[in-house]
Structure formats: structure tokens, C-alpha cells
Write a protein that holds these residues in place. Structure first.
Motif, PDB file in Angstrom:
ATOM      1  N   GLN A 164     -28.203  -0.637   6.012  1.00  0.00           N
ATOM      2  CA  GLN A 164     -28.806   0.545   6.613  1.00  0.00           C
ATOM      3  C   GLN A 164     -27.729   1.485   7.164  1.00  0.00           C
ATOM      4  OE1 GLN A 164     -32.229  -0.174   9.171  1.00  0.00           O
ATOM      5  NE2 GLN A 164     -32.400  -2.265   8.397  1.00  0.00           N
ATOM      6  N   GLU A 165     -28.124   2.722   7.413  1.00  0.00           N
ATOM      7  CA  GLU A 165     -27.189   3.739   7.878  1.00  0.00           C
ATOM      8  C   GLU A 165     -26.560   3.340   9.208  1.00  0.00           C
ATOM      9  OE1 GLU A 165     -27.709   8.162   9.677  1.00  0.00           O
ATOM     10  OE2 GLU A 165     -28.528   7.880   7.657  1.00  0.00           O
ATOM     11  N   VAL A 166     -25.248   3.610   9.315  1.00  0.00           N
ATOM     12  CA  VAL A 166     -24.530   3.301  10.535  1.00  0.00           C
ATOM     13  C   VAL A 166     -25.012   4.194  11.670  1.00  0.00           C
ATOM     14  CG1 VAL A 166     -22.252   3.368  11.643  1.00  0.00           C
ATOM     15  CG2 VAL A 166     -22.484   2.478   9.329  1.00  0.00           C
ATOM     16  N   THR A 167     -25.233   3.596  12.818  1.00  0.00           N
ATOM     17  CA  THR A 167     -25.650   4.351  13.994  1.00  0.00           C
ATOM     18  C   THR A 167     -24.477   4.526  14.927  1.00  0.00           C
ATOM     19  OG1 THR A 167     -26.280   2.378  15.209  1.00  0.00           O
ATOM     20  CG2 THR A 167     -27.961   3.370  13.802  1.00  0.00           C
ATOM     21  N   LYS A 168     -24.620   5.368  15.926  1.00  0.00           N
ATOM     22  CA  LYS A 168     -23.517   5.626  16.852  1.00  0.00           C
ATOM     23  C   LYS A 168     -23.400   4.544  17.923  1.00  0.00           C
ATOM     24  CE  LYS A 168     -26.187   8.602  19.969  1.00  0.00           C
ATOM     25  NZ  LYS A 168     -26.290   9.946  20.565  1.00  0.00           N
ATOM     26  N   GLU A 169     -24.379   3.666  18.018  1.00  0.00           N
ATOM     27  CA  GLU A 169     -24.386   2.645  19.045  1.00  0.00           C
ATOM     28  C   GLU A 169     -23.649   1.394  18.581  1.00  0.00           C
ATOM     29  OE1 GLU A 169     -28.688   3.837  21.017  1.00  0.00           O
ATOM     30  OE2 GLU A 169     -28.452   1.943  19.948  1.00  0.00           O
ATOM     31  N   LYS A 170     -22.713   0.917  19.402  1.00  0.00           N
ATOM     32  CA  LYS A 170     -22.018  -0.346  19.162  1.00  0.00           C
ATOM     33  C   LYS A 170     -21.414  -0.407  17.762  1.00  0.00           C
ATOM     34  CE  LYS A 170     -24.969  -2.929  22.341  1.00  0.00           C
ATOM     35  NZ  LYS A 170     -25.874  -4.071  22.529  1.00  0.00           N
ATOM     36  N   VAL A 171     -20.806   0.665  17.328  1.00  0.00           N
ATOM     37  CA  VAL A 171     -20.275   0.689  15.978  1.00  0.00           C
ATOM     38  C   VAL A 171     -18.832   0.216  15.924  1.00  0.00           C
ATOM     39  CG1 VAL A 171     -19.382   3.033  16.069  1.00  0.00           C
ATOM     40  CG2 VAL A 171     -20.176   2.131  13.893  1.00  0.00           C
ATOM     41  N   SER A 172     -18.117   0.234  17.040  1.00  0.00           N
ATOM     42  CA  SER A 172     -16.698  -0.114  17.039  1.00  0.00           C
ATOM     43  C   SER A 172     -16.467  -1.531  16.549  1.00  0.00           C
ATOM     44  CB  SER A 172     -16.117   0.057  18.447  1.00  0.00           C
ATOM     45  OG  SER A 172     -14.741  -0.220  18.436  1.00  0.00           O
ATOM     46  N   GLY A 173     -15.567  -1.660  15.567  1.00  0.00           N
ATOM     47  CA  GLY A 173     -15.225  -2.968  15.020  1.00  0.00           C
ATOM     48  C   GLY A 173     -16.121  -3.441  13.902  1.00  0.00           C
ATOM     49  N   ALA A 174     -17.137  -2.666  13.538  1.00  0.00           N
ATOM     50  CA  ALA A 174     -18.093  -3.107  12.514  1.00  0.00           C
ATOM     51  C   ALA A 174     -17.565  -2.867  11.105  1.00  0.00           C
ATOM     52  CB  ALA A 174     -19.418  -2.374  12.700  1.00  0.00           C
ATOM     53  N   ARG A 175     -17.924  -3.756  10.204  1.00  0.00           N
ATOM     54  CA  ARG A 175     -17.635  -3.558   8.783  1.00  0.00           C
ATOM     55  C   ARG A 175     -18.730  -2.675   8.210  1.00  0.00           C
ATOM     56  NH1 ARG A 175     -18.255  -7.878   5.721  1.00  0.00           N
ATOM     57  NH2 ARG A 175     -16.544  -7.589   4.267  1.00  0.00           N
ATOM     58  N   MET A 176     -18.316  -1.754   7.319  1.00  0.00           N
ATOM     59  CA  MET A 176     -19.288  -0.852   6.713  1.00  0.00           C
ATOM     60  C   MET A 176     -18.906  -0.563   5.274  1.00  0.00           C
ATOM     61  SD  MET A 176     -18.171   2.573   8.831  1.00  0.00           S
ATOM     62  CE  MET A 176     -18.456   1.682  10.355  1.00  0.00           C
ATOM     63  N   HIS A 177     -19.843   0.005   4.552  1.00  0.00           N
ATOM     64  CA  HIS A 177     -19.678   0.292   3.135  1.00  0.00           C
ATOM     65  C   HIS A 177     -19.845   1.789   2.934  1.00  0.00           C
ATOM     66  CE1 HIS A 177     -20.560   0.244  -1.211  1.00  0.00           C
ATOM     67  NE2 HIS A 177     -19.903  -0.893  -1.209  1.00  0.00           N
ATOM     68  N   CYS A 178     -18.861   2.402   2.226  1.00  0.00           N
ATOM     69  CA  CYS A 178     -18.935   3.837   1.986  1.00  0.00           C
ATOM     70  C   CYS A 178     -18.175   4.177   0.714  1.00  0.00           C
ATOM     71  CB  CYS A 178     -18.344   4.608   3.172  1.00  0.00           C
ATOM     72  SG  CYS A 178     -18.491   6.400   3.026  1.00  0.00           S
ATOM     73  N   GLY A 179     -18.837   4.796  -0.237  1.00  0.00           N
ATOM     74  CA  GLY A 179     -18.175   5.211  -1.462  1.00  0.00           C
ATOM     75  C   GLY A 179     -17.578   4.089  -2.267  1.00  0.00           C
ATOM     76  N   GLY A 180     -18.204   2.921  -2.238  1.00  0.00           N
ATOM     77  CA  GLY A 180     -17.710   1.798  -3.021  1.00  0.00           C
ATOM     78  C   GLY A 180     -16.592   1.014  -2.372  1.00  0.00           C
ATOM     79  N   ARG A 181     -16.188   1.384  -1.161  1.00  0.00           N
ATOM     80  CA  ARG A 181     -15.125   0.672  -0.452  1.00  0.00           C
ATOM     81  C   ARG A 181     -15.666   0.078   0.842  1.00  0.00           C
ATOM     82  NH1 ARG A 181      -9.979   2.642  -1.756  1.00  0.00           N
ATOM     83  NH2 ARG A 181      -9.141   0.929  -0.497  1.00  0.00           N
ATOM     84  N   VAL A 182     -15.106  -1.060   1.229  1.00  0.00           N
ATOM     85  CA  VAL A 182     -15.462  -1.680   2.497  1.00  0.00           C
ATOM     86  C   VAL A 182     -14.461  -1.226   3.544  1.00  0.00           C
ATOM     87  CG1 VAL A 182     -15.773  -3.847   3.750  1.00  0.00           C
ATOM     88  CG2 VAL A 182     -16.485  -3.668   1.363  1.00  0.00           C
ATOM     89  N   LEU A 183     -14.967  -0.743   4.671  1.00  0.00           N
ATOM     90  CA  LEU A 183     -14.129  -0.242   5.741  1.00  0.00           C
ATOM     91  C   LEU A 183     -14.466  -0.936   7.047  1.00  0.00           C
ATOM     92  CD1 LEU A 183     -15.326   2.583   4.046  1.00  0.00           C
ATOM     93  CD2 LEU A 183     -13.138   3.317   5.017  1.00  0.00           C
ATOM     94  N   VAL A 184     -13.587  -0.725   8.014  1.00  0.00           N
ATOM     95  CA  VAL A 184     -13.788  -1.291   9.339  1.00  0.00           C
ATOM     96  C   VAL A 184     -13.591  -0.179  10.355  1.00  0.00           C
ATOM     97  CG1 VAL A 184     -13.041  -3.031  10.982  1.00  0.00           C
ATOM     98  CG2 VAL A 184     -12.812  -3.450   8.530  1.00  0.00           C
ATOM     99  N   SER A 185     -14.538  -0.026  11.243  1.00  0.00           N
ATOM    100  CA  SER A 185     -14.393   0.994  12.275  1.00  0.00           C
ATOM    101  C   SER A 185     -13.393   0.515  13.313  1.00  0.00           C
ATOM    102  CB  SER A 185     -15.742   1.291  12.929  1.00  0.00           C
ATOM    103  OG  SER A 185     -16.226   0.154  13.606  1.00  0.00           O
ATOM    104  N   VAL A 186     -12.548   1.424  13.764  1.00  0.00           N
ATOM    105  CA  VAL A 186     -11.538   1.081  14.761  1.00  0.00           C
ATOM    106  C   VAL A 186     -11.642   1.987  15.981  1.00  0.00           C
ATOM    107  CG1 VAL A 186      -9.913   0.090  13.130  1.00  0.00           C
ATOM    108  CG2 VAL A 186      -9.853   2.535  13.569  1.00  0.00           C
TER     109      VAL A 186
END
Length: 282
Positions: A223-245
Motif C-alpha cells: 500500500q501507499e507509503v504514509t507520512k506516519e512512522k515512515v523512518s527506517g521502512a523498506r519501500m518499493h518504487c520504480g522497480g527498486r527496493v529502497l529504505v527511508s533514512v
């Protein structure tokens, strides 16, 4: 080794002569310092098949002195002392020293020395301030897998004891560290261990556990990333896996952006529109 009095062979008043000297040089041309470690070839050869081949093999070393360039005199002396059955107080050594000593145990194939070091490190009591230092040593020694894994386990155990199931506190701990590729690797190695022992998910929910990644119940995987408690979460965007810092920031038009890095490498932070990202929970 089995002979309790073997260490007497290295005492200054011993009448048993040494027949090999290892030489260590440090400093520049004007302030060169030379240190030495003396031993008996036959004792070293009994403890190590590497020394056995070096001193008695077909291509044996004939010199009485051997220059050592990949270890300090202090660490090499500790290895020789171990071979001669001297009993050190292992906890007096720093973790960095023990890692260097493990390298020599690996180089010279001294299995009981490596086992002693692993056991010592496993029993270390460290504070959370030392976690990153220990984890960085794990990265530096990744080519020595048993040592590296033990260092990661020790660091993870500290975080588990300090923060228990408060995963947001773990994220906050890493947010205080300088952003780098090494720290990113360290974070995921440690988080993986915390998850594997099932200590991070909240134990207070009777029916469903809070997802350690998106911090929601039920999990928001896909599901779409929300602004709450997002720091440090793994996410998917444009075919790549990223990590919020870092937390969300907003441009002049009110669009939320999140500071991330690519999970598969790269030091440079990437700012992405949160509305284009989805949670990628394990």
C-alpha cells in the motif's frame, strides 16, 4: 596445549634456545621501531600445520628471522603465548585486538585459538554506545564468517536488551548515526537478527502483531507509503527496493518527499515523492 609448563620455554632464564625470530617494523625512516617475537620452530609446527610446512616442508624457510607485515608485534606475541599454553585474561583484550588475533588464527590454522576468541566475544557485555563499533568490526571481518556472525549477534543482543519490542526506538538509534553505506548494511544485518528471534513485533496485541516495517496493524505491505512512522521502512518504487533514512518533508506545493537510499547499495540519498512509493514488508 596439553603441556602446562610449556610456557617456561619462553622465559628469559630458560636454557632452551629459540631458533626463529619474527620481526616487526613500524614508523618512518627517521623513527623506525623494530620489535621481535622469539620462539622454537618445533613448538609452532606442532600447533600449526602452516608453520609445519613453513619450517619443515619441501619449500621450508631457512632464515632465522622472518618479517611480519600483516600483524602487530603485540597480537603476534599473543598468538605465540597461546601456542605455548600461557593463559591470558581474554577480557583484557579489546574487541579489535581479538579480531586481529582471530585473523592470525585463521592464517596459521589454529582452530582452538579461533574457538577461544569466538567464545570470548560471545560473552562480551557491551553498552549500546559500542553497538556500531562492534557491528563495523563485523563488516570489516565479513571474510571470516564465524567471527563476523558472532559480532553481529553480540551487537543485536544489546539492542534487543535495550529496546526490547520498541522497534521505533531501534530506528531512532540508527537515525543518530552518520549516514553511510556501511551503517546501512549494519542496520539491516542487525534488524534481520532482531526479527529472527521474534523480539521486535509488539507483544501487546492479542490477535495481530504490529508490522516491524510499516508500523501498522494490519500490515500495509503493497500500500501507499504514509507520512506516519515512515523512518527506517523498506519501500518499493520504480522497480527498486529502497529504505527511508529520514522523515517526510514538504515542498512549496505541499507534496511529501522522503529521504531514502537504495537497498542494494549507494551512499547518495535519494528524495522520492511518497505518493509514488509502496511499503515493502517482509
Amino acid at each position: 596445549m596439553a603441556l602446562p609448563k610449556l610456557s617456561k620455554c619462553l622465559e628469559p632464564n630458560s636454557i632452551i634456545p629459540t631458533d626463529i625470530t619474527f620481526v616487526f617494523q613500524s614508523g618512518g625512516p627517521r623513527r623506525r621501531e623494530v620489535k621481535k617475537v622469539k620462539a622454537q620452530k618445533v613448538i609452532l609446527a606442532i600447533a600449526s600445520d602452516v608453520f609445519e610446512k613453513e619450517f619443515y616442508g619441501d619449500m621450508k624457510e631457512t632464515k632465522d628471522e622472518i618479517a611480519i607485515v600483516d600483524a602487530s608485534q603485540e597480537v603476534f606475541q599473543a598468538m605465540v603465548d597461546f601456542i605455548y599454553n600461557k593463559q591470558p585474561n581474554w577480557k583484557d583484550f579489546s574487541v579489535s585486538f581479538l579480531c586481529s588475533l582471530y585473523y592470525l588464527g585463521e592464517k596459521y590454522n589454529i582452530g582452538d585459538l579461533k574457538a577461544e576468541i569466538i567464545a570470548t566475544i560471545s560473552d562480551l557485555k557491551i553498552t549500546k554506545e559500542k553497538v556500531l563499533e562492534i557491528a563495523h568490526l563485523a563488516v570489516d571481518n565479513s571474510h571470516h564468517e564465524p567471527l563476523s556472525e558472532t559480532l553481529y549477534d553480540v551487537a543485536a543482543a544489546v539492542l534487543k536488551a535495550e529496546f526490547k519490542d520498541k522497534v521505533e526506538k531501534v530506528y531512532e538509534f540508527f537515525e543518530k548515526a552518520e549516514f553511510s553505506q556501511v551503517n546501512a548494511v549494519v542496520m539491516f544485518k542487525l534488524m534481520s537478527r532482531l526479527r529472527s528471534v521474534n523480539t521486535l513485533p509488539s507483544q501487546s496485541l492479542p490477535s495481530q502483531s504490529q508490522c516491524w516495517n510499516c508500523q501498522h496493524t494490519p500490515c500495509l505491505d503493497g500500500q501507499e507509503v504514509t507520512k506516519e512512522k515512515v523512518s527506517g521502512a523498506r519501500m518499493h518504487c520504480g522497480g527498486r527496493v529502497l529504505v527511508s533514512v529520514g522523515g517526510a518533508i514538504y515542498d512549496a506545493y505541499g507534496s511529501p518527499y522522503i529521504k531514502t537510499r537504495f537497498e542494494d547499495g549507494g551512499n547518495t540519498p535519494v528524495f522520492l515523492n511518497m505518493r509514488q512509493c509502496e511499503y515493502k514488508c517482509p
